[in-house]
Structure formats: structure tokens, C-alpha cells
Scaffold this motif. Structure first.
Motif, PDB file in Angstrom:
ATOM      1  N   ASN A 299      40.389  51.225  64.845  1.00  0.00           N
ATOM      2  CA  ASN A 299      41.788  51.231  64.476  1.00  0.00           C
ATOM      3  C   ASN A 299      41.884  51.666  63.018  1.00  0.00           C
ATOM      4  O   ASN A 299      41.357  51.016  62.133  1.00  0.00           O
ATOM      5  N   THR A 300      42.587  52.774  62.771  1.00  0.00           N
ATOM      6  CA  THR A 300      42.684  53.311  61.421  1.00  0.00           C
ATOM      7  C   THR A 300      43.972  52.916  60.708  1.00  0.00           C
ATOM      8  O   THR A 300      44.174  53.306  59.568  1.00  0.00           O
ATOM      9  N   THR A 301      44.833  52.141  61.361  1.00  0.00           N
ATOM     10  CA  THR A 301      46.088  51.736  60.715  1.00  0.00           C
ATOM     11  C   THR A 301      45.827  50.585  59.757  1.00  0.00           C
ATOM     12  O   THR A 301      44.928  49.779  59.955  1.00  0.00           O
ATOM     13  N   THR A 302      46.626  50.537  58.723  1.00  0.00           N
ATOM     14  CA  THR A 302      46.462  49.471  57.743  1.00  0.00           C
ATOM     15  C   THR A 302      47.433  48.343  58.043  1.00  0.00           C
ATOM     16  O   THR A 302      48.520  48.553  58.584  1.00  0.00           O
ATOM     17  N   LYS A 303      47.048  47.161  57.682  1.00  0.00           N
ATOM     18  CA  LYS A 303      47.871  45.991  57.914  1.00  0.00           C
ATOM     19  C   LYS A 303      48.951  45.909  56.842  1.00  0.00           C
ATOM     20  O   LYS A 303      48.674  46.033  55.662  1.00  0.00           O
ATOM     21  N   LYS A 304      50.201  45.707  57.283  1.00  0.00           N
ATOM     22  CA  LYS A 304      51.312  45.625  56.349  1.00  0.00           C
ATOM     23  C   LYS A 304      51.446  44.191  55.857  1.00  0.00           C
ATOM     24  O   LYS A 304      51.269  43.245  56.616  1.00  0.00           O
ATOM     25  N   PRO A 305      51.793  43.983  54.598  1.00  0.00           N
ATOM     26  CA  PRO A 305      51.955  42.611  54.088  1.00  0.00           C
ATOM     27  C   PRO A 305      53.166  41.940  54.721  1.00  0.00           C
ATOM     28  O   PRO A 305      54.157  42.580  55.044  1.00  0.00           O
ATOM     29  N   ALA A 306      53.086  40.636  54.865  1.00  0.00           N
ATOM     30  CA  ALA A 306      54.149  39.857  55.507  1.00  0.00           C
ATOM     31  C   ALA A 306      55.094  39.284  54.466  1.00  0.00           C
ATOM     32  O   ALA A 306      55.328  38.085  54.408  1.00  0.00           O
TER      33      ALA A 306
END
Length: 91
Positions: A4-11
Motif C-alpha cells: 500500500n503506497t498511500t500515506t495515512k492522514k492525521p486525525a
């Protein structure tokens, strides 16, 4: 193996809304103040709901009830549940 190349968005939005929501009885809708709902067959004329404690898992009208759950049912349905062994022993 795929990665998975997507980055995690901050909450940040979830962290900003941490205030506890309190609701008074006057603010609740009218349906929330009604008598407890009856599970299973409807009540007959002049019948009061009976509260039973389940001893086994039971699925009624698409809803799952776990052992130990207390539900309101009609007296006739409570009798049927007792005969079939779905209710906990009474004292």
C-alpha cells in the motif's frame, strides 16, 4: 506481494471534537421517552410487557440477543421462551 503506497492522514478533525455531549430529558425526542419496546409478537389487549433474562443466544426479528440480556416480551411469548429453555432460571 502488493504494498500500500498511500500515506495515512492525521486525525485532526477527530481530535478537535472531543467535548462530551450531554443531553437533557427535555432535549430528547419524544420516542426516546416512550415505554420500553416489546420484542417478538405484539402485546395483546390489556397486557403488560414481561421482562425476561435470556440464558442462550437468541435472534428475534433480525436482532441478536446474547445470554444475560434482558428483553421485554409479551406474556405469551415469555411463556414460550421458558418452555423452550431460552430464559434464565428465576429465583
Amino acid at each position: 506481494m502488493a504494498t500500500n503506497t498511500t500515506t495515512k492522514k492525521p486525525a485532526t478533525a477527530a481530535e478537535e471534537n472531543t467535548e462530551a455531549v450531554t443531553e437533557t430529558a427535555e432535549a430528547r425526542p419524544e420516542r426516546a421517552r416512550r415505554a420500553p419496546t416489546v420484542v417478538g409478537p405484539p402485546l395483546g389487549e390489556d397486557q403488560e410487557p414481561v421482562t425476561v433474562t435470556l440464558s442462550h443466544h437468541l435472534r428475534i426479528d433480525g436482532a441478536d440477543y446474547t445470554p444475560g440480556a434482558e428483553i421485554n416480551v409479551s406474556p405469551d411469548y415469555a411463556r414460550r421462551l421458558r418452555v423452550q429453555g431460552f430464559t434464565a432460571r428465576s429465583r
